[in-house]
Design an enzyme around this catalytic site. Structure first.
Site, PDB file in Angstrom:
ATOM      1  CG  HIS A  66      -1.976  -1.021   1.205  1.00  0.00           C
ATOM      2  ND1 HIS A  66      -3.132  -0.897   1.937  1.00  0.00           N
ATOM      3  CD2 HIS A  66      -2.092  -2.203   0.540  1.00  0.00           C
ATOM      4  CE1 HIS A  66      -3.911  -1.936   1.728  1.00  0.00           C
ATOM      5  NE2 HIS A  66      -3.295  -2.757   0.881  1.00  0.00           N
ATOM      6  CD  GLU A  68      -1.859   4.693   3.052  1.00  0.00           C
ATOM      7  OE1 GLU A  68      -2.970   5.250   3.080  1.00  0.00           O
ATOM      8  OE2 GLU A  68      -1.641   3.661   2.368  1.00  0.00           O
ATOM      9  CB  CYS A  96      -6.538   0.102   4.942  1.00  0.00           C
ATOM     10  SG  CYS A  96      -4.882  -0.643   4.903  1.00  0.00           S
ATOM     11  CB  CYS A  99      -1.979   1.980   5.850  1.00  0.00           C
ATOM     12  SG  CYS A  99      -1.731   1.127   4.273  1.00  0.00           S
TER      13      CYS A  99
END
Length: 172
Positions: A66, A68, A96, A99
């Protein structure tokens, strides 16, 4: 190193959170054009160094890639530390649970985001089941049961005993 300058016009002016967020959104948009997902993130270290990350889940076949997480990885590698105390994370979208947990483990001081989880769901990225998994009751955790298997106590804690007796360990 994935360090960038934001903005390039005047190095004595510190960009605002909105400017960093605009850069994260631009990274996300560009990433879509490069076989990535629509997410971008920036980590700003306490000394002002800037590290970026984009979503590469499908491109890298890595569910943890992801934006992040990739920005945090870039910052940690670039700064030579796993502790990002004093750093700020700017994300094109609400992080999310994975993250957000990564941000907590990295000791990031603050997180700003542009789009929220509902905006992501409207685009087909509905993480609601994950939020419910952590926020809800046992019925919400049926998708992936997690259970402790009882081993003998000495065996169960052997890695921790080894850790505690290891003089060369690096606490985190």
């Amino acid at each position: 190193m994935n360090s960038i300058s934001v903005p390039e016009s005047d190095p004595t002016v510190t960009p605002t959170p909105a400017e960093y967020l605009a850069r994260a959104v631009a990274l996300a948009t560009d990433n879509v054009r490069n076989a990535g997902g629509p997410f971008g993130a920036i980590v700003v270290a306490p000394d002002g160094q800037v590290f970026e990350g984009v979503n590469r889940v499908t491109a890298n076949l890595d569910p943890s890639a992801h934006a992040e997480v990739t920005a945090i990885r870039a910052a940690c590698q670039g700064l030579g530390t796993f502790d990002l105390s004093g750093a700020v994370l700017y994300s094109s979208c609400e992080p999310c649970p994975m993250c957000l947990a990564t941000s907590l483990w990295a000791r990031v001081d603050r997180v700003y985001f542009a789009a929220d989880r509902d905006d992501a769901a409207d685009a087909g990225f509905d993480d609601a089941v994950f939020y419910r998994y952590f926020e809800g009751g046992p019925e919400d955790r049926r998708m992936m049961p997690v259970a402790q298997e009882r081993l003998d106590p000495e065996q169960r804690v052997a890695p921790f005993a080894e850790w505690q007796h290891n003089a060369a360990r690096i606490d985190y």
